[in-house]
Design a protein around this motif. Structure first.
Motif, PDB file in Angstrom:
ATOM      1  N   THR A 102       0.397   4.577   3.019  1.00  0.00           N
ATOM      2  CA  THR A 102       0.613   6.014   3.018  1.00  0.00           C
ATOM      3  C   THR A 102      -0.716   6.750   2.950  1.00  0.00           C
ATOM      4  O   THR A 102      -1.561   6.433   2.132  1.00  0.00           O
ATOM      5  CB  THR A 102       1.487   6.421   1.811  1.00  0.00           C
ATOM      6  N   TYR A 140      16.925   2.861   2.948  1.00  0.00           N
ATOM      7  CA  TYR A 140      15.576   3.336   3.276  1.00  0.00           C
ATOM      8  C   TYR A 140      14.565   2.501   2.503  1.00  0.00           C
ATOM      9  O   TYR A 140      14.654   2.366   1.292  1.00  0.00           O
ATOM     10  CB  TYR A 140      15.420   4.812   2.909  1.00  0.00           C
ATOM     11  N   PRO A 143      10.666   2.564   1.709  1.00  0.00           N
ATOM     12  CA  PRO A 143       9.464   3.397   1.860  1.00  0.00           C
ATOM     13  C   PRO A 143       8.228   2.568   2.184  1.00  0.00           C
ATOM     14  O   PRO A 143       8.190   1.363   1.938  1.00  0.00           O
ATOM     15  CB  PRO A 143       9.322   4.058   0.488  1.00  0.00           C
ATOM     16  N   LYS A 144       7.221   3.239   2.730  1.00  0.00           N
ATOM     17  CA  LYS A 144       5.943   2.601   2.996  1.00  0.00           C
ATOM     18  C   LYS A 144       5.274   2.276   1.667  1.00  0.00           C
ATOM     19  O   LYS A 144       5.479   2.975   0.678  1.00  0.00           O
ATOM     20  CB  LYS A 144       5.015   3.544   3.770  1.00  0.00           C
ATOM     21  N   SER A 145       4.464   1.252   1.661  1.00  0.00           N
ATOM     22  CA  SER A 145       3.705   0.949   0.454  1.00  0.00           C
ATOM     23  C   SER A 145       2.620   2.006   0.291  1.00  0.00           C
ATOM     24  O   SER A 145       2.212   2.658   1.253  1.00  0.00           O
ATOM     25  CB  SER A 145       3.085  -0.441   0.533  1.00  0.00           C
ATOM     26  N   GLU A 146       2.143   2.190  -0.920  1.00  0.00           N
ATOM     27  CA  GLU A 146       1.129   3.212  -1.179  1.00  0.00           C
ATOM     28  C   GLU A 146      -0.171   2.924  -0.436  1.00  0.00           C
ATOM     29  O   GLU A 146      -0.930   3.833  -0.139  1.00  0.00           O
ATOM     30  CB  GLU A 146       0.869   3.332  -2.677  1.00  0.00           C
TER      31      GLU A 146
END
Length: 87
Positions: free
Chosen positions: A36, A28, A30-33
């Protein structure tokens, strides 16, 4: 969540680097901040709550008692206190 083959989207050099750490496993990423979004920003719920809290603060400044605000907005007196006493 749909799975995408790494070979279809990653450059060969990057793929071989990742394979040094993991092979044949689900990974997985994750999207970068920056991408988000904060809670409620997409649905508009955050704006509704912010507007409600602003109205509660204004009513409190105009002299409306905490007990009355709690009944009017269907919130506990503790929640109203948190709203009116925070900046």
């Amino acid at each position: 969540m749909a799975y995408i083959k790494a070979t279809a989207i990653l450059p060969e050099k990057l793929l071989s680097e990742i394979q040094k750490y993991v092979q044949g496993e689900t990974l997985y990423i994750p999207k970068s901040e920056k991408v988000t979004k904060k809670w409620g920003s997409r649905s508009g719920a955050r704006k509704l709550i912010d507007d409600r809290n602003k109205a509660i603060k204004e009513a409190f400044k105009d002299g409306q008692p905490i007990e009355q605000l709690a009944k009017e907005y269907f919130l506990s007196m503790e929640t109203i206190k948190k709203i009116v006493y925070t900046r």
